[in-house]
Scaffold this active site. Structure first.
Site, PDB file in Angstrom:
ATOM      1  N   ASP A  35       0.880  -1.137   0.100  1.00  0.00           N
ATOM      2  CA  ASP A  35      -0.060  -0.047   0.268  1.00  0.00           C
ATOM      3  C   ASP A  35       0.922   1.334  -0.037  1.00  0.00           C
ATOM      4  OD1 ASP A  35      -2.881   1.160   0.342  1.00  0.00           O
ATOM      5  OD2 ASP A  35      -1.889   1.827   2.087  1.00  0.00           O
ATOM      6  N   GLU A  87       1.547  -0.668  -4.885  1.00  0.00           N
ATOM      7  CA  GLU A  87       0.513   0.440  -5.472  1.00  0.00           C
ATOM      8  C   GLU A  87       0.837   1.734  -5.156  1.00  0.00           C
ATOM      9  OE1 GLU A  87      -3.536   2.361  -3.638  1.00  0.00           O
ATOM     10  OE2 GLU A  87      -1.422   2.150  -2.700  1.00  0.00           O
TER      11      GLU A  87
END
Length: 660
Positions: A389, A418
């Site tokens: 993330d 990401e």
């Protein structure tokens, strides 16, 4: 004086050789270099491809000749196929090839009609080269062929044609290839290539929240799911042909400043909070949310997935809720404001009061060691894929350290970045070691920008592997808000065929398309903040599901190796602005797949696609027969192929044919 031969512009080289380039086991990796010297003498070169130690403790090493593929640019190329994962290196060695120079020159002079008495020096030079060549041949029979050819060149009593015939024979030509005479041999530098297992390049991902799999109670209220209820949903996911199931964070969720539905600042007593607000009194990044079950239940979930041919990808979200154990145990890992409070995450105008970012500058060694422990902890529980993330909000040096430290003990672990951020940062993270990257595909919608992006991704294969997600819990593109089911099918077709890896966030197959507000990319009633049980069986029964189309796309991907390649993509001209056409090629088999996809979800289109002989693998533009994997029918392809696409039945034509 320096080297006489220059070896430069090598590929694949990542970051000047500071980081390894990328490959996977079984992939046909193109290697190339520009090689030159002064004058017109012939050159030759090979590449030595050296792999890691294998189970037999021997190091794999292959030597492959380089071929001059572009004489005007002095470009030499070869293809290698790694057969084991790990760190490989390649090194180019080049040399002046006097035998090739001699043979070429002699042929030119013979064609010019020069008599033997004007070729005395040339013939003697050839004889001496053959003798040098014979010195490197251990087999007496083969050495004899070369020495007899040398004697013939010196036999002045023979006609000229008979003197040169043995030296120019196929047997000598083959021996000169096997035992070349090398002058001015020059070795280039060694460059690294990290070779992953095939899943690093190819796969279909499905993202879902285990907590939303509990269904509803008798009153219609959502029931919190568990690892057991999530495992019961895995056969449906495997049945659609997915390879990886990606779970958002499964850890305890913070109670302090917990967000309510639709990111409300105040949570109600039944609000479940955002999984990305990691940590509470129940534990941190190495714990599971009590409502999901136990660590043993998670292990059982992983085993069930593995039995269905699925890998489990886990979210690595390096941030904390205010009540994460680290906040009290390691306050130095957080940024403190002048008033002494810890700064929460902000991306103005967005504010995340329920999340504390980590500070990687105050105690980098301590924090790094803990993150490494966590990754290895989950790897020991069967997780071999991590979706990271927001990696662009952490130091690049930290990621480089962590990724390669993990690979040193778990070389099969893969990391998806990401990083929806600036191109330099996205590509920089890919260069330093992330296995895959989210991309800008979601925001590429027009034909020309999609074509340009497809080429860019193909050209970036040495260091960046794309994972084309059609949607995420954060991203509902405006193009899906009002377009209807056909646009969902179009985006799936593009992602599944343009990239060897693509992904779907649950709800996409049910055409979920209601934004939080007009123009917003946030979902209304976002699953990030509440339970979203879905009745996939009822949707499928009523025809309100994209699952059959997704299943067919994944079936075709598994059947057609060209669609599992990134490097070999050619975009074709066509006469309709709302159609994108491209061909992908499998270098191992020569099989090709032509994808022709409409971008108009409403109207049928008739389009002419221009196919060159090079892109079809044919020597001419003559018509030939191929197979449409969507309709199941054979079609005729030619230099100007006319096709019809009706989005009411299928938004794409996917047409395949083998090597001629």
């Amino acid at each position: 004086m320096g080297k006489r031969l220059t070896i430069e512009a090598l590929s694949p080289v990542n970051g000047g050789g500071e980081y390894p380039a990328k490959g996977v086991v079984g992939e046909h990796l193109p290697l190339s270099a520009v090689i030159w010297r002064e004058g017109h003498d012939a050159l030759a070169a090979h590449v030595t491809f050296t792999g890691p130690l294998g189970p037999d403790t021997e190091r794999r090493e292959v030597t492959v000749p380089l071929a001059l593929t572009d004489p005007g640019e002095d470009r030499w190329e070869a293809t290698v196929v790694p057969d084991r994962p790990g760190l490989w290196t390649f090194r180019v060695t080049a040399w002046s090839a006097p035998w090739e120079t001699w043979r070429h020159g002699l042929r030119a002079k013979l064609d010019d009609g020069r008599p033997a008495d004007r070729l005395t020096n040339e013939l003697e030079s050839g004889a001496r080269l053959l003798e040098r060549m014979a010195e490197g041949v251990r087999t007496p029979e083969r050495a004899g062929i070369l020495l007899r050819a040398a004697r013939a060149l010196r036999e002045t009593a023979l006609p000229l044609a008979d003197r040169v015939a043995p030296a120019l024979s196929p047997e000598v030509t083959e021996l000169s290839r096997l035992h070349p005479v090398r002058d001015l041999e020059t070795r280039g530098d060694a460059y690294p290539i990290w070779v992953d297992r095939p899943r690093a390049l190819t796969g279909a991902w499905y993202e879902f929240f285990p907590r939303s799999t509990g269904g509803r109670d008798a009153a219609g209220r959502p029931v919190h799911g568990t690892f057991a209820t999530a495992a019961a949903d895995l056969p449906r996911i495997a049945g659609m042909g997915f390879d990886v199931v990606y779970l958002p964070p499964i850890h305890p969720i913070g109670e302090i400043h917990r967000k309510g539905a639709n990111n409300a600042l105040t949570a109600g007593p039944d609000d479940v909070g955002s999984p990305w607000a990691v940590g509470s009194a129940d534990g941190g990044h190495d714990a599971v949310h009590p409502a999901l079950g136990t660590l043993e239940d998670f292990d059982a979930f992983v085993d069930t997935a593995r039995g269905l041919g699925l890998e489990v990808a886990l979210d690595l979200a390096l941030q904390c809720a205010p009540d994460h154990p680290w906040v009290h145990e390691h306050p130095e890992w957080f940024t403190h404001r002048p008033d002494g409070s810890i700064a929460y995450a902000e991306n103005p105008p967005k504010r995340y009061q329920d999340i504390y970012p980590l500070d990687f500058d105050t105690d980098p060694a301590g924090l790094g060691a803990e993150v490494l422990r966590i990754v290895r902890f989950w790897a020991d529980h069967g997780v071999r894929v991590f979706r990271v993330d927001n990696p662009h909000t952490k130091p690049a040096a930290f990621w480089h350290w962590l990724l390669w430290r993990v690979k040193s003990t778990h070389p099969d672990v893969l990391f998806l970045a990401e990083a929806f951020t600036r191109p330099a940062v996205l590509k920089g993270l890919a260069r330093l070691g992330f296995t895959q990257s989210y991309t800008y595909f979601t925001w590429r919608t027009g034909r020309d920008e999609l074509a340009a992006y497809a080429r860019e991704l193909a050209d970036s294969a040495d260091f960046l592997r794309p994972n084309l997600f059609v949607n995420t819990p954060d991203i509902l593109h405006a193009g899906l808000h009002h377009a209807g089911p056909a646009m969902f099918a179009i985006r799936a077709a593009l992602a599944a065929t343009m990239s060897p890896t693509w992904g779907v966030y649950s709800g996409f197959e049910l055409f979920e398309n209601e934004p939080l507000r007009p123009g917003s990319e946030e979902y209304l009633d976002s699953e990030k903040y509440e339970l979203r049980p879905r009745d996939h069986a009822a949707a499928l029964a009523s025809g309100r599901s994209l699952a059959p189309w997704i299943t067919r796309l994944n079936e075709i991907r598994r059947a057609r190796p060209a669609l599992r390649q990134q490097r070999h993509l050619v975009v074709h001209p066509c006469d309709h602005d709302e159609v994108l056409a491209y061909t992908k090629t499998d270098p191992a088999t020569g099989e090709r797949t032509l994808c022709v996809i409409t971008l108009d979800p409403a109207a049928p289109v008739d389009v002419t696609v221009a196919l060159s002989p090079e892109s079809t693998g044919r020597t001419t533009g003559a018509p030939f027969t191929a197979h449409d994997d969507i309709t199941g029918e054979d079609v005729t392809l030619s230099a100007a192929t006319r096709l019809r696409i009706d989005p009411r039945t299928a938004v794409a034509r996917v047409i395949s044919w083998g090597a001629r």
